[in-house]
Design an enzyme around this catalytic site. Sequence first.
Site, PDB file in Angstrom:
ATOM      1  N   HIS A 141     -81.829  24.848  -1.616  1.00 52.94           N
ATOM      2  CA  HIS A 141     -82.344  23.570  -2.111  1.00 52.94           C
ATOM      3  C   HIS A 141     -81.317  22.799  -2.935  1.00 52.94           C
ATOM      4  CE1 HIS A 141     -83.381  25.933  -5.820  1.00 52.94           C
ATOM      5  NE2 HIS A 141     -83.043  24.798  -6.387  1.00 52.94           N
ATOM      6  N   ASP A 171     -84.480  30.415   0.759  1.00 58.54           N
ATOM      7  CA  ASP A 171     -83.850  29.467  -0.168  1.00 58.54           C
ATOM      8  C   ASP A 171     -82.455  29.923  -0.575  1.00 58.54           C
ATOM      9  OD1 ASP A 171     -83.518  27.210  -1.658  1.00 58.54           O
ATOM     10  OD2 ASP A 171     -84.803  27.818  -3.312  1.00 58.54           O
ATOM     11  N   SER A 246     -80.032  26.776 -10.798  1.00 54.89           N
ATOM     12  CA  SER A 246     -80.358  27.372  -9.508  1.00 54.89           C
ATOM     13  C   SER A 246     -79.110  27.746  -8.733  1.00 54.89           C
ATOM     14  CB  SER A 246     -81.187  26.402  -8.671  1.00 54.89           C
ATOM     15  OG  SER A 246     -82.549  26.530  -8.974  1.00 54.89           O
TER      16      SER A 246
END
Length: 296
Positions: A141, A171, A246
Amino acid sequence: MVTSHDRLPGLGRPRGPGFAPGDPPPAAPPKETGPPPGPAATARRAGAGHVLVAAALVAVVTGGVAGVAGARLAGAGEAAPVALPRSTAGPSGPSGPAGVAGGLSGTAAKVLPSVVSVESGRGSGSGFVIDGAGHLLTNAHVLAGGTSVTVVLSDGRRLPATVVGTDEAYDLAVLRVDDAQGLVPAELGRSADVAVGDQVLAIGSPLGLAGTVTGGIVSALDRQVRLGGSGQTALQTDASINPGNSGGPLVNARGEVIGVNTAIATLSRRGAGSIGIGFAIPIDRAAPVAERIIRE
């Protein structure tokens, strides 16, 4: 409450599991049966009530529970507290003595050279080097919507990166830089060896602040969350994770990567910061996915 916050960079979608209502508030104390308080006592109680309300508002605004220092305030004539020396070894874990020289500061120094910032279009996040051939692991993402990717190394060098491949279901994404000179691969651990209460560090670029290190513990194992395009189990940690974290590593006290920081839970639909509930994809799952992407 599950929230997505697409406008904030570097966070998973969704950012955490749904929340059940909390425990009911404690019952109110019994009413006093004595004589009514005088004006002075009433004023004192009213003032105390305002302080409690203010403290509660602060706790709500910051999204956490305000902590109270356990040490006594030094009074007149008392000696000031002396700082304890830095530990030279980390705590012990389930697989034997953990930690590196210098304690957690040594752990951070060991891992930081392996961590990069990832810039892709309007998004940004983190990543880390996984081998000597220039491959890096991050979240899929983080790359969403970007046509070109740049990674910023710990020494400040900016290098163009190629997307080797992604796995939206998990992901995860693998990047490659052509100039692998000076890259330091991170040491991968085993998330199967992790225990609740183990000390961990989350390293990355929250809000664009490269090389940020936050600490905490493993709060839970095998937490059911929805990451990427499927439900997964994740490591839960109270190490502070914010937009931009992230794709960065969650490491144990030995400096071994045990997870890929991916999502946080929030109390607000507008995307407040960390409330001490973050999630990382276990490295035992992420590493095989990365290997498959590289082979393909």
